[in-house]
Design a protein around this motif. Structure first.
Motif, PDB file in Angstrom:
ATOM      1  N   ASN A 240       2.316  11.712  -6.554  1.00  0.00           N
ATOM      2  CA  ASN A 240       3.692  12.196  -6.534  1.00  0.00           C
ATOM      3  C   ASN A 240       4.587  11.117  -5.945  1.00  0.00           C
ATOM      4  OD1 ASN A 240       3.242  14.888  -7.573  1.00  0.00           O
ATOM      5  ND2 ASN A 240       2.235  15.348  -5.625  1.00  0.00           N
ATOM      6  N   LEU A 241       5.332  10.443  -6.822  1.00  0.00           N
ATOM      7  CA  LEU A 241       6.139   9.299  -6.423  1.00  0.00           C
ATOM      8  C   LEU A 241       7.608   9.540  -6.714  1.00  0.00           C
ATOM      9  CD1 LEU A 241       3.839   6.587  -8.064  1.00  0.00           C
ATOM     10  CD2 LEU A 241       3.722   7.423  -5.708  1.00  0.00           C
ATOM     11  N   LEU A 242       8.450   8.664  -6.174  1.00  0.00           N
ATOM     12  CA  LEU A 242       9.882   8.664  -6.453  1.00  0.00           C
ATOM     13  C   LEU A 242      10.233   7.341  -7.125  1.00  0.00           C
ATOM     14  CD1 LEU A 242      11.233  10.091  -3.059  1.00  0.00           C
ATOM     15  CD2 LEU A 242      11.230  11.277  -5.264  1.00  0.00           C
ATOM     16  N   GLY A 243      10.760   7.406  -8.357  1.00  0.00           N
ATOM     17  CA  GLY A 243      11.107   6.205  -9.094  1.00  0.00           C
ATOM     18  C   GLY A 243      12.587   5.891  -8.978  1.00  0.00           C
ATOM     19  N   LEU A 244      12.920   4.608  -8.987  1.00  0.00           N
ATOM     20  CA  LEU A 244      14.310   4.170  -8.902  1.00  0.00           C
ATOM     21  C   LEU A 244      14.852   3.830 -10.280  1.00  0.00           C
ATOM     22  CD1 LEU A 244      14.530   1.796  -5.799  1.00  0.00           C
ATOM     23  CD2 LEU A 244      15.111   4.223  -5.940  1.00  0.00           C
TER      24      LEU A 244
ATOM     25  N   ASP B 103       6.062   5.686  -2.630  1.00  0.00           N
ATOM     26  CA  ASP B 103       5.005   6.661  -2.341  1.00  0.00           C
ATOM     27  C   ASP B 103       5.285   7.294  -0.979  1.00  0.00           C
ATOM     28  OD1 ASP B 103       2.732   8.083  -1.765  1.00  0.00           O
ATOM     29  OD2 ASP B 103       1.336   6.527  -2.416  1.00  0.00           O
ATOM     30  N   PRO B 104       5.834   8.518  -0.945  1.00  0.00           N
ATOM     31  CA  PRO B 104       6.170   9.140   0.339  1.00  0.00           C
ATOM     32  C   PRO B 104       4.954   9.420   1.220  1.00  0.00           C
ATOM     33  CG  PRO B 104       7.275  10.250  -1.498  1.00  0.00           C
ATOM     34  CD  PRO B 104       6.230   9.360  -2.081  1.00  0.00           C
ATOM     35  N   ASP B 105       3.806   9.677   0.611  1.00  0.00           N
ATOM     36  CA  ASP B 105       2.621  10.005   1.402  1.00  0.00           C
ATOM     37  C   ASP B 105       2.092   8.801   2.171  1.00  0.00           C
ATOM     38  OD1 ASP B 105       2.616  12.671   0.540  1.00  0.00           O
ATOM     39  OD2 ASP B 105       1.513  12.148  -1.286  1.00  0.00           O
TER      40      ASP B 105
ATOM     41  N   GLY C 197      17.629   8.004  -9.234  1.00  0.00           N
ATOM     42  CA  GLY C 197      16.187   7.979  -9.432  1.00  0.00           C
ATOM     43  C   GLY C 197      15.652   9.258 -10.033  1.00  0.00           C
ATOM     44  N   PHE C 198      14.340   9.404  -9.984  1.00  0.00           N
ATOM     45  CA  PHE C 198      13.668  10.551 -10.580  1.00  0.00           C
ATOM     46  C   PHE C 198      12.305  10.718  -9.927  1.00  0.00           C
ATOM     47  CE2 PHE C 198      13.143   6.685 -13.048  1.00  0.00           C
ATOM     48  CZ  PHE C 198      11.761   6.546 -13.127  1.00  0.00           C
ATOM     49  N   THR C 199      11.760  11.918 -10.004  1.00  0.00           N
ATOM     50  CA  THR C 199      10.395  12.135  -9.549  1.00  0.00           C
ATOM     51  C   THR C 199       9.431  11.643 -10.613  1.00  0.00           C
ATOM     52  OG1 THR C 199      10.414  14.388 -10.448  1.00  0.00           O
ATOM     53  CG2 THR C 199      11.014  14.121  -8.133  1.00  0.00           C
ATOM     54  N   TYR C 200       8.331  11.064 -10.186  1.00  0.00           N
ATOM     55  CA  TYR C 200       7.376  10.480 -11.131  1.00  0.00           C
ATOM     56  C   TYR C 200       5.963  10.861 -10.711  1.00  0.00           C
ATOM     57  CZ  TYR C 200       4.539   6.891 -13.476  1.00  0.00           C
ATOM     58  OH  TYR C 200       3.589   6.242 -14.209  1.00  0.00           O
TER      59      TYR C 200
END
Length: 341
Positions: free
Chosen positions: A56-60, A84-86, A330-333
């Motif tokens: 579960n990542l956050l893309g720019l 990667d928030p984790d 951005g978007f969730t990826y």
């Protein structure tokens, strides 16, 4: 690396060594050297690790001035920067496998990334790809005006819509014709921050002052300055905006507020508000919001870092690509090895 003992190992042995790594570690090892990249992107190794869980990542998305051909901006476009928030770590997925210029990622769903890119004939193409497996597919041709004015939306079944104020284009990979279907949207104004929840699209449209609203929602829209929508968990919508200090036109904001709407009960509740020490950085700055579920990310002009609301906790994200002063969306990826364009 060619003279290293590891380069003389059989391919099966290399696969077994790397198989013990997590998906996150495999992604990092790809950038170590050419041998590792070839080994870890081979079809046989991809099949071997195809059952790994997704990340579960956050893309720019690139800044709005992406048409600037300065070398720094070009380098930002040759890859997708994800956080990667984790692990509190930035990763980079190369897009050099795409035979197109200036790829511009705009959306993602179930491990696939959707992006606009320049075709050889200088027209814009909408492309879907999996940066992990380096596979891609070009969607049917669209006019360049759709890339300038349309918002790309993708649902959980990878059905694609390009939405504008006057019309909407719809495409599904299950269609026999493999062509875009056009519908009239006839919205009262340009849709702001449109999102997909289940089989419905929600967007904010300015219909004048005051906002047209449900009576039972009371003053929800009256207290929010420049609200944005983000999909929440399940059947919920998050609305983020500045909490007005008064009803004057150029009023300042007390803080940034996150409200949650339950689509089953159609009732609002306050999810959280940005801490005062963090809000000082955004108080006099234009900012963008992106994310989904229980993660909301804030990018402010000249703030130098991103702010993140992550599962009810607030924190800063450092190490933003570029000089950190740009305004990112951005978007969730969900990085998946099994996603096929």
């Amino acid at each position: 690396m060619e003279d290293s003992p590891i380069s003389r190992l059989p391919e099966d042995t290399l696969h077994q060594i790397f198989y013990s790594l997590s998906l996150r570690e495999i992604m990092i090892c790809r950038s170590v050297c050419k041998l590792f990249n070839q080994t870890l992107t081979s079809s046989s190794f991809m099949h071997l690790i195809s059952t790994r869980s997704h990340l579960n990542l956050l893309g720019l998305r690139p800044p709005h001035h992406h048409h600037n051909h300065h070398s720094r901006h070009v380098s930002l476009h040759s890859c997708i920067h994800v956080y990667d928030p984790d692990q509190n770590q930035w990763l980079r997925f190369s897009l050099d496998f795409l035979p197109f210029r200036s790829p511009h990622p705009v959306a993602s769903s179930l491990g696939l990334v959707y992006l606009w890119a320049d075709s050889p004939d200088s027209s814009k193409s909408l492309i879907v790809c999996n940066p992990l497996t380096r596979q891609y597919r070009v969607l049917p041709q669209l006019g360049s005006a759709w890339s300038r004015h349309g918002s790309v939306l993708v649902d959980s079944r990878n059905r694609v819509m390009v939405l504008t104020e006057l019309a909407a284009l719809y495409f599904s990979f299950s269609q026999k014709t493999q062509q875009w279907l056009k519908f009239s949207s006839n919205l009262p104004s340009k849709p702001r921050s449109p999102i997909v929840i289940s089989n419905s699209i929600f967007a904010l449209c300015d219909v004048g002052s005051p906002w047209r609203k449900r009576r039972e929602w009371g003053d929800i829209f009256d207290i929010m300055k420049r609200p944005r929508l983000i999909p929440g968990n399940g059947n919920k919508i998050l609305m983020i905006g500045g909490l007005k200090s008064s009803y004057s036109f150029n009023q300042s904001c007390l803080t940034i507020l996150i409200l949650r709407l339950d689509l089953e009960t159609m009732e609002w509740e306050e999810a959280t508000r940005m801490p005062e020490a963090m809000h000082r950085w955004f108080q006099d700055s234009k900012f963008k919001v992106f994310g989904g579920g229980s993660r909301v990310c804030f990018s402010g002009k000249k703030v130098g870092r991103l702010a993140l609301w992550d599962c009810c906790k607030w924190r800063w994200i450092d190490g933003v690509p570029g000089n950190g002063d740009e305004l990112f969306r951005g978007f969730t990826y969900e990085a998946r090895l099994t996603a096929v364009p």
